[in-house]
Design a protein around this motif. Sequence first.
Motif, PDB file in Angstrom:
ATOM      1  N   ARG A  12     -13.194  -6.625   6.226  1.00  0.00           N
ATOM      2  CA  ARG A  12     -12.279  -6.978   5.227  1.00  0.00           C
ATOM      3  C   ARG A  12     -11.672  -5.904   4.797  1.00  0.00           C
ATOM      4  O   ARG A  12     -10.690  -6.297   3.814  1.00  0.00           O
ATOM      5  N   ALA A  13     -11.690  -4.685   5.038  1.00  0.00           N
ATOM      6  CA  ALA A  13     -10.931  -3.501   4.378  1.00  0.00           C
ATOM      7  C   ALA A  13      -9.593  -3.611   5.167  1.00  0.00           C
ATOM      8  O   ALA A  13      -9.477  -3.911   6.268  1.00  0.00           O
ATOM      9  N   THR A  14      -8.567  -3.324   4.277  1.00  0.00           N
ATOM     10  CA  THR A  14      -7.109  -3.088   4.429  1.00  0.00           C
ATOM     11  C   THR A  14      -6.599  -2.129   3.811  1.00  0.00           C
ATOM     12  O   THR A  14      -7.194  -1.303   3.042  1.00  0.00           O
ATOM     13  N   SER A  15      -5.271  -1.808   4.316  1.00  0.00           N
ATOM     14  CA  SER A  15      -4.700  -0.754   3.732  1.00  0.00           C
ATOM     15  C   SER A  15      -4.585  -0.835   2.280  1.00  0.00           C
ATOM     16  O   SER A  15      -4.559   0.054   1.197  1.00  0.00           O
ATOM     17  N   ASP A  16      -4.353  -2.193   1.701  1.00  0.00           N
ATOM     18  CA  ASP A  16      -4.064  -2.368   0.284  1.00  0.00           C
ATOM     19  C   ASP A  16      -5.443  -2.444  -0.631  1.00  0.00           C
ATOM     20  O   ASP A  16      -5.799  -2.071  -1.574  1.00  0.00           O
TER      21      ASP A  16
ATOM     22  N   PRO B  66      -8.901  -0.797   0.858  1.00  0.00           N
ATOM     23  CA  PRO B  66      -9.606  -0.163   2.070  1.00  0.00           C
ATOM     24  C   PRO B  66     -11.091   0.094   1.695  1.00  0.00           C
ATOM     25  O   PRO B  66     -11.850   0.298   2.893  1.00  0.00           O
ATOM     26  N   SER B  67     -11.641  -0.246   0.648  1.00  0.00           N
ATOM     27  CA  SER B  67     -13.051  -0.188   0.463  1.00  0.00           C
ATOM     28  C   SER B  67     -13.742  -1.595   0.457  1.00  0.00           C
ATOM     29  O   SER B  67     -14.967  -1.573   0.441  1.00  0.00           O
ATOM     30  N   ALA B  68     -12.959  -2.440   0.762  1.00  0.00           N
ATOM     31  CA  ALA B  68     -13.505  -4.004   0.984  1.00  0.00           C
ATOM     32  C   ALA B  68     -14.582  -3.943   1.951  1.00  0.00           C
ATOM     33  O   ALA B  68     -14.554  -3.533   3.163  1.00  0.00           O
ATOM     34  N   GLN B  69     -15.861  -4.393   1.637  1.00  0.00           N
ATOM     35  CA  GLN B  69     -16.906  -4.540   2.374  1.00  0.00           C
ATOM     36  C   GLN B  69     -16.941  -5.376   3.690  1.00  0.00           C
ATOM     37  O   GLN B  69     -16.764  -6.724   3.271  1.00  0.00           O
ATOM     38  N   SER B  70     -17.288  -5.012   4.822  1.00  0.00           N
ATOM     39  CA  SER B  70     -17.527  -5.959   5.733  1.00  0.00           C
ATOM     40  C   SER B  70     -18.623  -7.087   5.545  1.00  0.00           C
ATOM     41  O   SER B  70     -19.281  -6.892   4.770  1.00  0.00           O
ATOM     42  N   VAL B  71     -18.364  -7.976   6.360  1.00  0.00           N
ATOM     43  CA  VAL B  71     -19.420  -9.162   6.291  1.00  0.00           C
ATOM     44  C   VAL B  71     -20.171  -9.546   7.549  1.00  0.00           C
ATOM     45  O   VAL B  71     -19.597  -9.058   8.561  1.00  0.00           O
ATOM     46  N   GLY B  72     -21.319 -10.475   7.458  1.00  0.00           N
ATOM     47  CA  GLY B  72     -21.657 -10.779   8.908  1.00  0.00           C
ATOM     48  C   GLY B  72     -22.903 -10.062   9.179  1.00  0.00           C
ATOM     49  O   GLY B  72     -23.676 -10.283  10.246  1.00  0.00           O
TER      50      GLY B  72
END
Length: 531
Positions: free
Chosen positions: A480-484, A486-492
């Motif tokens: 889920r992390a993007t340049s905008d 970058p800390s968004a946590q992965s899922v699944g």
Amino acid sequence: MYHTATPQSGRPPRWIETLRRSGIGMLATAAAVLAPVGVASAADQPSTLITGARVVDGTGAPARPASVRIEGERIVAVGDLTPRAGEQLVDAGGLILSPGFIDTHSHHDHGLFEKPDALPVVSQGITTIIVGQDGGSELPLDALFTRMEKIPVAVNIASYVGHNSVRAAVLGEDYKRVATASEVAQMREMVRTSMKAGAIGLSTGLEYDPGIYASKEEVLDLAKEAARSGGRYISHIRSEDQYIWAALDEIVGIGRVTGMPVQVSHMKLAMTDWWGQADRYLGIMDRARAAGIDITGDVYPYEYWQSTLTVMFPKRDFANRESAEFALKHLAPADGLLLSDFSPDPSLVGKTVAQVAVDRGIDPAPALMQLIAESQVPGAQEMVIGTSMRSDDVAKLIAWPHANISSDGMLDDRHPRGAGSFPRVLRVYAREQKLLTLEQAVHKMTGAAAEHMGITDRGFIRPGAHADLVLFDPATIADRATSDNPSAQSVGISRVWVNGALVFKDGQPTGIRSGERVRRMAVESGKQPAK
């Protein structure tokens, strides 16, 4: 004891300043028998039986239904198992159970003791990080693990000894030259001491100060020293753009002369002139392997890198407009250079060099030169995310049978690779593009990674292996992390075990910190140390 050098005459090299400011602690283990460290150990807990899983065991073999029993830190049985009285039961519900992912090129040790749950790491399924990369490690080598005994962390750690750190300790501020024979001898002794302390090998960062000034002979001499102790060599090679082919020849030559395993860090073709030439790149690697050289590589799944602005100037001629224009034309365009750190003016973070040029009313080349000049003052630092690779090249490098996955990431990172690399591979290259089977992708993150690092008791689901495990849903795992963001946590990812202890469950750390040091294994059978 050896310490990162502070020259007597004043300011240390900028490369060392950057390491200090980032709180680097990259180290390896003692070569003696290792005791586990952690807030909670699995050793005194009841056995755990994971049932109802589809096991992908790290070898590349097809997924199969199986149960896995953990006792203490180890896997003790895999197959059709009957629950025992009193043991903990985990119903996997048909999810994939794989070995814990091994990040063979990580900077996640930066700030790790402030964030010992290592959430950006374990939420990707990573259970082991290999640090001391790009030539940078802490000296003396036991510093990280001394601290680890006091502040346990959730992941396992192994480390290389860094050439840049060793070179800075010996040459100090006077590093822009070839080292003398006496200085090389001092560096060799430091490498020898570090190998005795348990470093898994020597790392170089030959596009960075002070390593960029090292001769090929110096690097080879130090690699030979690491090889004598059964060590490995990993390198951010001397060029990933203009002089890439010569740089590949150099690492192939090190493998040929020393006989040691060598690995190219974060393989890439970071120059527009070389786009579409992944086959040429891999042809060099394959010919080397056919000649008996044990060469491998790691890759992160993005078309953009993160480094310094100065890395685009191999001649270190930062005030040369012609060199700046060349970099913007051939390496990364001004609108593809996003400032991710700029301490002289933090308001510029998040802006591209193109935007800075417009704001200042100048052309991009002088804007690039200005930014570098402003960051050369004592105490300043800069980082940039550069878009300069092509997706088809990245895909070919990832698919190469002797490539493993890495992140090159940090805990607090403007580049999304720090929080998303491993789930991104499973989402993009396995599920969506079907470039890899699920089993192949997992192999690149586990068994292959372990083999490339010389780790024999992790990376596989089999009796006797450390119980580093990841339970995930192959249909939903995603970055889920993007340049905008970058800390968004992965899922699944449902659960993560490190040395038999559950460190991550249902999106949250458990507070258990069962990470261990991972030591270098003995010289491989049949390998002779370099002379």
